[in-house]
Design a protein around this motif. Structure first.
Motif, PDB file in Angstrom:
ATOM      1  N   TRP A 171       0.827  -1.198   0.000  1.00  0.00           N
ATOM      2  CA  TRP A 171       0.000   0.000   0.000  1.00  0.00           C
ATOM      3  C   TRP A 171       0.867   1.255   0.000  1.00  0.00           C
ATOM      4  N   LYS A 172       1.972   1.210   0.716  1.00  0.00           N
ATOM      5  CA  LYS A 172       2.869   2.365   0.708  1.00  0.00           C
ATOM      6  C   LYS A 172       3.412   2.613  -0.702  1.00  0.00           C
ATOM      7  N   LYS A 173       3.677   1.539  -1.412  1.00  0.00           N
ATOM      8  CA  LYS A 173       4.295   1.665  -2.728  1.00  0.00           C
ATOM      9  C   LYS A 173       3.293   1.999  -3.824  1.00  0.00           C
ATOM     10  N   TYR A 174       2.084   1.415  -3.720  1.00  0.00           N
ATOM     11  CA  TYR A 174       1.154   1.496  -4.853  1.00  0.00           C
ATOM     12  C   TYR A 174      -0.150   2.226  -4.549  1.00  0.00           C
ATOM     13  N   ALA A 175      -0.216   2.941  -3.444  1.00  0.00           N
ATOM     14  CA  ALA A 175      -1.472   3.627  -3.108  1.00  0.00           C
ATOM     15  C   ALA A 175      -1.898   4.585  -4.211  1.00  0.00           C
ATOM     16  N   ALA A 176      -0.946   5.295  -4.782  1.00  0.00           N
ATOM     17  CA  ALA A 176      -1.291   6.250  -5.846  1.00  0.00           C
ATOM     18  C   ALA A 176      -1.783   5.524  -7.089  1.00  0.00           C
ATOM     19  N   ALA A 177      -1.145   4.400  -7.414  1.00  0.00           N
ATOM     20  CA  ALA A 177      -1.565   3.627  -8.582  1.00  0.00           C
ATOM     21  C   ALA A 177      -2.952   3.024  -8.382  1.00  0.00           C
ATOM     22  N   ALA A 178      -3.277   2.698  -7.130  1.00  0.00           N
ATOM     23  CA  ALA A 178      -4.565   2.065  -6.834  1.00  0.00           C
ATOM     24  C   ALA A 178      -5.702   3.071  -6.719  1.00  0.00           C
ATOM     25  N   GLU A 179      -5.377   4.349  -6.674  1.00  0.00           N
ATOM     26  CA  GLU A 179      -6.416   5.361  -6.527  1.00  0.00           C
ATOM     27  C   GLU A 179      -7.392   5.301  -7.700  1.00  0.00           C
ATOM     28  N   GLY A 180      -8.675   5.235  -7.391  1.00  0.00           N
ATOM     29  CA  GLY A 180      -9.690   5.142  -8.421  1.00  0.00           C
ATOM     30  C   GLY A 180     -10.050   3.731  -8.808  1.00  0.00           C
ATOM     31  N   ALA A 181      -9.302   2.750  -8.329  1.00  0.00           N
ATOM     32  CA  ALA A 181      -9.627   1.352  -8.620  1.00  0.00           C
ATOM     33  C   ALA A 181     -10.845   0.925  -7.826  1.00  0.00           C
ATOM     34  N   GLY A 182     -11.479  -0.141  -8.277  1.00  0.00           N
ATOM     35  CA  GLY A 182     -12.696  -0.620  -7.645  1.00  0.00           C
ATOM     36  C   GLY A 182     -12.497  -1.043  -6.211  1.00  0.00           C
ATOM     37  N   HIS A 183     -13.575  -0.907  -5.413  1.00  0.00           N
ATOM     38  CA  HIS A 183     -13.590  -1.321  -4.011  1.00  0.00           C
ATOM     39  C   HIS A 183     -12.451  -0.674  -3.220  1.00  0.00           C
ATOM     40  N   GLY A 184     -12.329   0.637  -3.375  1.00  0.00           N
ATOM     41  CA  GLY A 184     -11.353   1.370  -2.586  1.00  0.00           C
ATOM     42  C   GLY A 184      -9.913   1.017  -2.872  1.00  0.00           C
ATOM     43  N   GLY A 185      -9.632   0.550  -4.065  1.00  0.00           N
ATOM     44  CA  GLY A 185      -8.266   0.202  -4.448  1.00  0.00           C
ATOM     45  C   GLY A 185      -7.962  -1.278  -4.385  1.00  0.00           C
ATOM     46  N   MET A 186      -8.815  -2.054  -3.732  1.00  0.00           N
ATOM     47  CA  MET A 186      -8.539  -3.484  -3.567  1.00  0.00           C
ATOM     48  C   MET A 186      -8.423  -4.202  -4.904  1.00  0.00           C
ATOM     49  N   ASP A 187      -9.229  -3.785  -5.888  1.00  0.00           N
ATOM     50  CA  ASP A 187      -9.219  -4.477  -7.169  1.00  0.00           C
ATOM     51  C   ASP A 187      -7.887  -4.302  -7.902  1.00  0.00           C
ATOM     52  N   PHE A 188      -7.260  -3.144  -7.724  1.00  0.00           N
ATOM     53  CA  PHE A 188      -5.920  -2.987  -8.295  1.00  0.00           C
ATOM     54  C   PHE A 188      -4.980  -4.044  -7.724  1.00  0.00           C
TER      55      PHE A 188
END
Length: 456
Positions: free
Chosen positions: A372-389
């Motif tokens: 999450w520290k590394k990819y939080a920005a990449a996960a932003e906007g992904a489904g289910h609060g980023g979990m799908d990323f």
């Protein structure tokens, strides 16, 4: 959306976003994957969005028998300015329920994601593994207990990678809690809880209009659309813990199921079934509609308890037919403390004030998972609060590296087999049953995963 009506003959054996390139990990193995997607309905489109946003994935094949859904998926591909994939399932002659098998024959396919109705997952995964095409399967590995053994035996015989795409294992607070478990903050774990507590009444019924899939009417089955077309039938004819993996996945990881621990026993209880009938007849004002007179079998609240080899108990609750806010109801409790997600609170003996909760956020920040520290920005906007990323990322990276799947075949079949076992328990008077050891003893020597995996 793969239409359930067109697939009943299958053998049990057999949201747009901008084109954002996500970083890849420098690892041995393949740097780019050619993937197919079977099922381009509402869930399939969410997963497709994550695939299209990656620069290490080329979506080369799509399969669906619903022209509307396949068209929406192709529009997503065009929106992201990607090459159009080969399509299967829709032709001038109508939908072909076996077209996915032609997809599996496409040359150069590195893997396939299955996002179809539950009852199709086992047969499609079996066909894919027999074709040596690695599988990322949406949750629910099978419907019957035999389905799960068939999926397991096929994977063992073929050696084809299989991952259950359980996204809640990648929820940010869940991953932080798993870090805390590994660090010993809760002491020795004693009891855990989770579940699927989500008001799905407006999902299970609509008016059949593809533009209004939620809460637009009281139809389901052939007259419904999207999940109402297939999911509601399970509530009509089945009584059990129908959707266990969101709750059991994080709990199983915390107590090292299949990695030094295992489930040994299971029992389930079901309440009376009133919510769906009340919704159609009273809440939607359709008392004379035939669906208001159906006897839905699924208890409104199903409670399942599992016992573990190392002495822990796990409680799951399935609650989808009554009015309620969404919650998975997580609780992790040990000799030194407790975390509960419903009130976002934690209590650690010796740190927290006696008999008082603390807000969890400071702990989450401190134990935030490296991914999450590394990819939080990449996960932003992904489904289910980023979990799908993260769940797609895990499948892609493991496949690229030829590495073991972080949620593997043993996890998949055991978590999903809770459903038919719970149905059996309820049908036999809430009987406690022995839980099958799908690993056949391997659980004793397999090593724990450290908070899933810091790499992916």
């Amino acid at each position: 959306m793969l239409n359930r009506r067109h697939f009943l003959s299958l053998s049990s054996a057999a949201a747009l976003a901008g084109a954002t390139a996500f970083p890849t990990l420098a690892r041995a193995g393949r740097e780019r994957l050619r993937l197919g997607l079977i099922g381009t309905g509402m869930r399939g489109q969410v997963l497709l969005k994550e695939l299209l946003r990656r620069d290490d994935v080329e979506v080369v094949a799509l399969c669906d028998i619903e022209p509307i859904m396949l068209g929406r998926a192709l529009a997503m591909v065009d929106k992201h300015k990607k090459a159009r994939p080969q399509t299967y399932g829709v032709s001038d002659a109508g939908g072909d329920p076996f077209a996915y098998r032609k997809l599996l024959e496409q040359k150069g396919l590195d893997g396939v994601i299955i996002a179809t109705p539950w009852e199709l997952h086992a047969s499609m995964a079996i066909d894919a593994m027999n074709a040596k095409v690695p599988v990322g399967c949406e949750v629910v590995a099978g419907v019957t207990l035999q389905d799960h053994w068939d999926v397991l035996r096929t994977q063992q015989r073929s050696g084809t990678p299989y991952m259950l795409l359980e996204n809640v294992c990648y929820r940010r607070d869940v991953m932080a809690v798993l870090q805390m478990v590994r660090a010993g903050l809760f002491g020795e774990l004693v009891h855990l809880q989770g579940g699927y507590q989500h008001d799905l009444r407006a999902v299970k019924f609509n008016n059949g209009d593809p533009a209004k899939p939620y809460g637009s009417g009281v139809e389901f089955g052939a007259k419904g659309w999207s999940e109402a077309r297939w999911r509601t039938q399970h509530s009509l004819t089945r009584n059990g813990e129908l959707y266990p993996s969101h709750g059991i996945g994080p709990c199983a990881m915390a107590v090292n199921i299949h990695r030094g621990n295992r489930f040994t026993h299971i029992n389930s209880f079901a309440s009376k079934a009133r919510g769906l009938q009340d919704y159609v007849g009273r809440k939607m004002g359709a008392k004379e509609h035939p669906n208001a007179k159906l006897g839905f079998k699924l208890g409104d609240v199903v409670t399942t308890t599992l016992a573990c080899e190392n002495g822990e108990t796990i409680l799951l609750q399935h609650d989808t037919s009554l009015p309620r806010p969404y919650s998975l109801g997580f609780r992790v409790q040990g000799t030194d403390g407790i975390w509960m997600d419903v009130n976002h609170s934690i209590h650690i003996e010796g740190r927290s004030k006696p008999h008082q909760w603390e807000d969890f956020q400071a702990y989450q920040d401190r134990y935030d998972h490296p991914l999450w520290k590394k990819y939080a920005a990449a996960a932003e906007g992904a489904g289910h609060g980023g979990m799908d990323f993260f769940v797609v990322h895990a499948f892609v990276e493991a496949l690229k590296a030829n590495a073991p799947m972080p949620i593997d075949i043993y996890d998949a079949v055991a978590w999903s087999a809770i459903t038919p076992l719970s149905e059996q328990s309820i049908a036999e008077g809430f009987k406690t049953l022995a839980f099958p050891d799908f690993t056949e003893g391997l659980w004793k020597t397999r090593k724990p995963i450290f908070a899933l995996d810091d790499r992916y």
